[in-house]
Design a protein around this motif. Structure first.
Motif, PDB file in Angstrom:
ATOM      1  N   ARG A   1      25.777  51.931  70.173  1.00 40.50           N
ATOM      2  CA  ARG A   1      25.497  50.672  70.554  1.00 40.50           C
ATOM      3  C   ARG A   1      26.630  49.780  70.044  1.00 40.50           C
ATOM      4  O   ARG A   1      27.090  49.807  69.001  1.00 40.50           O
ATOM      5  CB  ARG A   1      24.487  49.774  70.221  1.00 40.50           C
ATOM      6  CG  ARG A   1      24.530  48.367  70.393  1.00 40.50           C
ATOM      7  CD  ARG A   1      24.428  47.866  71.806  1.00 40.50           C
ATOM      8  NE  ARG A   1      24.053  46.406  72.018  1.00 40.50           N
ATOM      9  CZ  ARG A   1      25.254  45.568  72.329  1.00 40.50           C
ATOM     10  NH1 ARG A   1      26.472  45.750  72.421  1.00 40.50           N
ATOM     11  NH2 ARG A   1      24.750  44.212  72.190  1.00 40.50           N
ATOM     12  N   ARG A   2      27.854  49.513  70.807  1.00 40.56           N
ATOM     13  CA  ARG A   2      28.813  48.784  70.361  1.00 40.56           C
ATOM     14  C   ARG A   2      29.060  47.470  70.877  1.00 40.56           C
ATOM     15  O   ARG A   2      28.606  47.110  71.994  1.00 40.56           O
ATOM     16  CB  ARG A   2      30.265  49.682  70.948  1.00 40.56           C
ATOM     17  CG  ARG A   2      30.379  51.086  70.574  1.00 40.56           C
ATOM     18  CD  ARG A   2      31.515  51.900  71.403  1.00 40.56           C
ATOM     19  NE  ARG A   2      31.444  53.098  70.911  1.00 40.56           N
ATOM     20  CZ  ARG A   2      32.524  54.041  70.790  1.00 40.56           C
ATOM     21  NH1 ARG A   2      33.865  53.436  70.970  1.00 40.56           N
ATOM     22  NH2 ARG A   2      32.530  55.159  70.319  1.00 40.56           N
ATOM     23  N   VAL A   3      29.638  46.503  70.046  1.00 41.68           N
ATOM     24  CA  VAL A   3      29.860  45.257  70.358  1.00 41.68           C
ATOM     25  C   VAL A   3      31.633  44.916  69.948  1.00 41.68           C
ATOM     26  O   VAL A   3      32.290  45.532  69.059  1.00 41.68           O
ATOM     27  CB  VAL A   3      29.101  44.282  69.376  1.00 41.68           C
ATOM     28  CG1 VAL A   3      27.556  44.321  69.728  1.00 41.68           C
ATOM     29  CG2 VAL A   3      29.341  44.563  67.849  1.00 41.68           C
ATOM     30  N   SER A   4      32.091  44.105  70.790  1.00 43.36           N
ATOM     31  CA  SER A   4      33.465  43.968  70.814  1.00 43.36           C
ATOM     32  C   SER A   4      33.706  42.326  70.845  1.00 43.36           C
ATOM     33  O   SER A   4      34.841  42.024  71.349  1.00 43.36           O
ATOM     34  CB  SER A   4      34.118  44.631  71.958  1.00 43.36           C
ATOM     35  OG  SER A   4      33.747  44.393  73.143  1.00 43.36           O
ATOM     36  N   HIS A   5      32.608  41.664  70.648  1.00 47.58           N
ATOM     37  CA  HIS A   5      33.029  40.171  70.672  1.00 47.58           C
ATOM     38  C   HIS A   5      33.285  39.178  69.433  1.00 47.58           C
ATOM     39  O   HIS A   5      33.399  37.995  69.565  1.00 47.58           O
ATOM     40  CB  HIS A   5      32.054  39.490  71.835  1.00 47.58           C
ATOM     41  CG  HIS A   5      30.734  39.429  71.016  1.00 47.58           C
ATOM     42  ND1 HIS A   5      29.775  40.762  71.183  1.00 47.58           N
ATOM     43  CD2 HIS A   5      29.785  38.611  70.319  1.00 47.58           C
ATOM     44  CE1 HIS A   5      28.612  40.557  70.355  1.00 47.58           C
ATOM     45  NE2 HIS A   5      28.657  39.225  69.822  1.00 47.58           N
ATOM     46  N   ILE A   6      33.113  40.037  68.415  1.00 50.08           N
ATOM     47  CA  ILE A   6      32.994  39.406  67.083  1.00 50.08           C
ATOM     48  C   ILE A   6      34.503  39.718  66.622  1.00 50.08           C
ATOM     49  O   ILE A   6      34.919  40.598  66.624  1.00 50.08           O
ATOM     50  CB  ILE A   6      31.944  39.979  66.311  1.00 50.08           C
ATOM     51  CG1 ILE A   6      30.595  39.518  66.800  1.00 50.08           C
ATOM     52  CG2 ILE A   6      31.915  39.190  64.825  1.00 50.08           C
ATOM     53  CD1 ILE A   6      29.457  40.337  65.932  1.00 50.08           C
ATOM     54  N   LEU A   7      34.842  38.314  65.863  1.00 45.07           N
ATOM     55  CA  LEU A   7      36.283  38.373  65.472  1.00 45.07           C
ATOM     56  C   LEU A   7      36.364  39.143  64.067  1.00 45.07           C
ATOM     57  O   LEU A   7      35.324  38.899  63.147  1.00 45.07           O
ATOM     58  CB  LEU A   7      36.804  37.084  65.174  1.00 45.07           C
ATOM     59  CG  LEU A   7      36.987  36.261  66.375  1.00 45.07           C
ATOM     60  CD1 LEU A   7      37.532  34.683  66.112  1.00 45.07           C
ATOM     61  CD2 LEU A   7      37.903  36.754  67.426  1.00 45.07           C
ATOM     62  N   ALA A   8      37.358  39.702  63.515  1.00 48.67           N
ATOM     63  CA  ALA A   8      37.653  40.259  62.335  1.00 48.67           C
ATOM     64  C   ALA A   8      38.018  39.278  61.261  1.00 48.67           C
ATOM     65  O   ALA A   8      38.775  38.314  61.963  1.00 48.67           O
ATOM     66  CB  ALA A   8      38.767  41.418  62.342  1.00 48.67           C
ATOM     67  N   THR A   9      37.837  39.452  60.318  1.00 54.24           N
ATOM     68  CA  THR A   9      38.535  38.265  59.005  1.00 54.24           C
ATOM     69  C   THR A   9      39.900  38.455  59.212  1.00 54.24           C
ATOM     70  O   THR A   9      40.440  39.405  59.218  1.00 54.24           O
ATOM     71  CB  THR A   9      38.048  38.981  57.562  1.00 54.24           C
ATOM     72  OG1 THR A   9      36.644  38.887  57.766  1.00 54.24           O
ATOM     73  CG2 THR A   9      38.318  37.957  56.417  1.00 54.24           C
ATOM     74  N   ASN A  10      40.412  37.197  59.198  1.00 57.39           N
ATOM     75  CA  ASN A  10      41.805  36.894  59.364  1.00 57.39           C
ATOM     76  C   ASN A  10      42.599  37.796  58.126  1.00 57.39           C
ATOM     77  O   ASN A  10      42.153  37.689  57.225  1.00 57.39           O
ATOM     78  CB  ASN A  10      42.430  35.546  59.182  1.00 57.39           C
ATOM     79  CG  ASN A  10      41.798  34.753  60.736  1.00 57.39           C
ATOM     80  OD1 ASN A  10      41.756  35.457  61.716  1.00 57.39           O
ATOM     81  ND2 ASN A  10      41.680  33.531  60.606  1.00 57.39           N
ATOM     82  N   SER A  11      43.670  38.230  58.577  1.00 56.67           N
ATOM     83  CA  SER A  11      44.736  38.813  57.466  1.00 56.67           C
ATOM     84  C   SER A  11      43.971  40.170  56.895  1.00 56.67           C
ATOM     85  O   SER A  11      44.488  40.763  55.936  1.00 56.67           O
ATOM     86  CB  SER A  11      44.910  37.893  56.402  1.00 56.67           C
ATOM     87  OG  SER A  11      45.819  36.944  56.702  1.00 56.67           O
ATOM     88  N   GLU A  12      42.918  40.921  57.545  1.00 60.47           N
ATOM     89  CA  GLU A  12      42.246  42.169  57.125  1.00 60.47           C
ATOM     90  C   GLU A  12      42.547  43.145  58.196  1.00 60.47           C
ATOM     91  O   GLU A  12      42.241  42.970  59.355  1.00 60.47           O
ATOM     92  CB  GLU A  12      40.797  41.815  56.903  1.00 60.47           C
ATOM     93  CG  GLU A  12      40.333  43.003  56.014  1.00 60.47           C
ATOM     94  CD  GLU A  12      38.724  42.812  55.735  1.00 60.47           C
ATOM     95  OE1 GLU A  12      37.965  43.691  55.345  1.00 60.47           O
ATOM     96  OE2 GLU A  12      38.382  41.541  55.717  1.00 60.47           O
ATOM     97  N   SER A  13      42.903  44.376  57.782  1.00 56.35           N
ATOM     98  CA  SER A  13      43.308  45.349  58.530  1.00 56.35           C
ATOM     99  C   SER A  13      42.252  46.456  58.527  1.00 56.35           C
ATOM    100  O   SER A  13      41.490  46.418  57.482  1.00 56.35           O
ATOM    101  CB  SER A  13      44.701  46.209  58.194  1.00 56.35           C
ATOM    102  OG  SER A  13      44.518  46.603  57.169  1.00 56.35           O
ATOM    103  N   PHE A  14      41.913  47.298  59.511  1.00 59.19           N
ATOM    104  CA  PHE A  14      40.735  48.038  59.583  1.00 59.19           C
ATOM    105  C   PHE A  14      41.041  49.683  60.197  1.00 59.19           C
ATOM    106  O   PHE A  14      42.351  49.465  60.791  1.00 59.19           O
ATOM    107  CB  PHE A  14      39.621  47.560  60.592  1.00 59.19           C
ATOM    108  CG  PHE A  14      39.119  46.211  60.128  1.00 59.19           C
ATOM    109  CD1 PHE A  14      38.213  46.256  59.166  1.00 59.19           C
ATOM    110  CD2 PHE A  14      39.568  45.080  60.176  1.00 59.19           C
ATOM    111  CE1 PHE A  14      37.443  45.153  58.557  1.00 59.19           C
ATOM    112  CE2 PHE A  14      39.058  43.944  60.020  1.00 59.19           C
ATOM    113  CZ  PHE A  14      38.121  43.943  59.072  1.00 59.19           C
ATOM    114  N   VAL A  15      40.491  50.407  59.730  1.00 56.95           N
ATOM    115  CA  VAL A  15      40.761  51.729  60.302  1.00 56.95           C
ATOM    116  C   VAL A  15      39.436  52.407  60.946  1.00 56.95           C
ATOM    117  O   VAL A  15      38.474  51.830  60.479  1.00 56.95           O
ATOM    118  CB  VAL A  15      41.388  52.679  59.098  1.00 56.95           C
ATOM    119  CG1 VAL A  15      42.534  52.568  58.513  1.00 56.95           C
ATOM    120  CG2 VAL A  15      40.256  53.177  58.145  1.00 56.95           C
ATOM    121  N   LYS A  16      39.565  53.219  61.971  1.00 56.79           N
ATOM    122  CA  LYS A  16      38.528  53.786  62.660  1.00 56.79           C
ATOM    123  C   LYS A  16      37.591  54.451  61.484  1.00 56.79           C
ATOM    124  O   LYS A  16      38.073  55.386  60.728  1.00 56.79           O
ATOM    125  CB  LYS A  16      38.839  54.968  63.566  1.00 56.79           C
ATOM    126  CG  LYS A  16      37.933  55.203  64.554  1.00 56.79           C
ATOM    127  CD  LYS A  16      38.326  56.260  65.515  1.00 56.79           C
ATOM    128  CE  LYS A  16      37.352  56.557  66.467  1.00 56.79           C
ATOM    129  NZ  LYS A  16      37.645  57.636  67.391  1.00 56.79           N
TER     130      LYS A  16
END
Length: 136
Positions: free
Chosen positions: A15-30
Protein backbone atom coordinates in the motif's frame (compact mmCIF):
# COMPACT_ATOMS: atom_id res chain seq x y z
CA UNK A 1 21.24 -1.85 0.54
CA UNK A 2 18.19 -0.87 2.57
CA UNK A 3 14.81 -2.28 3.63
CA UNK A 4 13.19 -4.35 0.89
CA UNK A 5 9.59 -5.60 0.98
CA UNK A 6 9.38 -9.40 0.57
CA UNK A 7 5.73 -10.41 0.98
CA UNK A 8 2.59 -10.04 3.06
CA UNK A 9 1.23 -12.91 5.18
CA UNK A 10 -2.26 -12.30 3.80
CA UNK A 11 -1.25 -11.95 0.15
CA UNK A 12 -1.94 -8.22 0.06
CA UNK A 13 0.09 -6.02 -2.30
CA UNK A 14 2.04 -3.07 -0.94
CA UNK A 15 0.00 0.00 0.00
CA UNK A 16 1.75 3.12 -1.24
CA UNK A 17 0.91 6.76 -0.53
CA UNK A 18 2.32 9.71 -2.45
CA UNK A 19 0.32 12.72 -1.27
CA UNK A 20 2.33 13.56 1.87
CA UNK A 21 5.21 16.02 1.75
CA UNK A 22 8.76 15.21 2.79
CA UNK A 23 10.43 17.34 5.44
CA UNK A 24 12.01 20.36 3.75
CA UNK A 25 15.78 20.14 3.15
CA UNK A 26 15.83 16.39 3.87
CA UNK A 27 16.95 13.86 1.24
CA UNK A 28 15.85 10.22 1.09
CA UNK A 29 17.03 7.01 -0.53
CA UNK A 30 14.91 4.07 -1.63
CA UNK A 31 14.14 1.64 1.19
CA UNK A 32 14.65 4.08 4.06
CA UNK A 33 12.51 3.71 7.21
CA UNK A 34 10.37 6.81 7.79
CA UNK A 35 7.87 8.25 10.23
CA UNK A 36 5.54 11.23 10.21
CA UNK A 37 6.50 14.27 12.25
CA UNK A 38 4.79 17.62 11.93
CA UNK A 39 2.64 16.21 9.12
CA UNK A 40 5.65 15.37 6.91
CA UNK A 41 7.84 12.35 6.23
CA UNK A 42 11.17 12.23 8.04
CA UNK A 43 13.76 9.56 8.77
CA UNK A 44 12.83 7.11 11.54
CA UNK A 45 15.34 6.92 14.36
CA UNK A 46 16.07 4.88 17.45
CA UNK A 47 12.94 4.01 19.40
CA UNK A 48 10.56 5.47 16.80
CA UNK A 49 7.43 3.78 15.55
CA UNK A 50 7.86 3.21 11.80
CA UNK A 51 5.20 4.40 9.35
CA UNK A 52 6.73 2.93 6.20
CA UNK A 53 9.61 2.77 3.76
CA UNK A 54 10.49 5.08 0.89
CA UNK A 55 10.01 3.72 -2.61
CA UNK A 56 12.14 6.34 -4.34
CA UNK A 57 15.26 8.47 -4.07
CA UNK A 58 14.41 12.11 -3.34
CA UNK A 59 16.89 14.98 -3.29
CA UNK A 60 16.52 17.63 -0.61
CA UNK A 61 14.23 20.48 -1.54
CA UNK A 62 11.13 22.37 -0.51
CA UNK A 63 7.56 21.02 -0.46
CA UNK A 64 8.33 17.80 -2.37
CA UNK A 65 6.05 14.76 -2.15
CA UNK A 66 7.57 11.42 -1.23
CA UNK A 67 6.13 8.02 -2.13
CA UNK A 68 6.12 5.64 0.82
CA UNK A 69 5.03 2.01 1.15
CA UNK A 70 3.16 1.85 4.44
CA UNK A 71 4.28 -0.71 7.03
CA UNK A 72 1.24 -2.90 7.61
CA UNK A 73 0.33 -5.96 9.60
CA UNK A 74 1.67 -9.04 7.85
CA UNK A 75 4.42 -7.29 5.85
CA UNK A 76 7.91 -8.82 5.89
CA UNK A 77 11.09 -6.97 4.94
CA UNK A 78 14.67 -7.99 4.30
CA UNK A 79 17.28 -5.57 5.61
CA UNK A 80 20.97 -5.44 6.34
CA UNK A 81 22.03 -5.31 9.95
CA UNK A 82 24.85 -3.16 11.26
CA UNK A 83 26.81 -2.89 14.48
CA UNK A 84 28.24 -5.59 16.69
CA UNK A 85 25.30 -7.89 17.42
CA UNK A 86 24.03 -7.87 20.99
CA UNK A 87 23.93 -11.34 22.55
CA UNK A 88 20.12 -11.01 22.42
CA UNK A 89 20.03 -10.27 18.68
CA UNK A 90 18.53 -13.65 17.82
CA UNK A 91 15.54 -14.99 15.92
CA UNK A 92 12.46 -14.06 17.89
CA UNK A 93 13.67 -10.80 19.39
CA UNK A 94 10.72 -8.42 19.21
CA UNK A 95 12.32 -5.04 19.81
CA UNK A 96 15.26 -4.60 17.42
CA UNK A 97 15.92 -0.97 16.54
CA UNK A 98 16.52 0.86 13.29
CA UNK A 99 19.99 2.30 12.70
CA UNK A 100 20.51 6.05 12.70
CA UNK A 101 20.65 6.15 8.89
CA UNK A 102 17.23 4.46 8.64
CA UNK A 103 18.59 1.90 6.18
CA UNK A 104 19.34 -1.08 8.41
CA UNK A 105 18.66 -2.83 11.70
CA UNK A 106 21.04 -1.83 14.48
CA UNK A 107 21.93 -5.28 15.84
CA UNK A 108 23.59 -3.84 18.94
CA UNK A 109 20.30 -2.22 20.07
CA UNK A 110 17.52 -4.67 20.83
CA UNK A 111 15.48 -2.65 23.31
CA UNK A 112 12.64 -0.29 22.43
CA UNK A 113 12.87 -0.85 18.70
CA UNK A 114 10.07 -1.32 16.20
CA UNK A 115 11.15 -4.63 14.62
CA UNK A 116 10.62 -8.33 15.29
CA UNK A 117 13.31 -10.58 13.79
CA UNK A 118 12.31 -13.81 12.05
CA UNK A 119 15.57 -14.77 10.32
CA UNK A 120 19.25 -13.80 10.55
CA UNK A 121 21.80 -14.57 7.85
CA UNK A 122 25.26 -14.08 9.32
CA UNK A 123 26.95 -14.72 5.95
CA UNK A 124 25.28 -11.77 4.23
CA UNK A 125 24.65 -9.72 7.42
CA UNK A 126 20.96 -9.47 6.59
CA UNK A 127 17.80 -10.27 8.48
CA UNK A 128 14.08 -10.70 7.80
CA UNK A 129 11.93 -8.47 9.96
CA UNK A 130 8.37 -7.40 10.59
CA UNK A 131 7.45 -3.92 11.80
CA UNK A 132 5.92 -4.56 15.18
CA UNK A 133 5.61 -0.93 16.31
CA UNK A 134 3.86 0.84 13.43
CA UNK A 135 2.94 4.51 13.44
CA UNK A 136 -0.08 4.18 11.13
Amino acid sequence: MAFSWVYNDFGAPQRRVSHILATNSESFVKGEAVKLAGGRWTKAGNGDAVAGFTTQKLDAGTDKTLEVALAREGDWYDAPYTGTPDVGFVVGVGSADVSTDGLSILSSDITGGAFAVEEINTNTKTCRVKVKNRQL
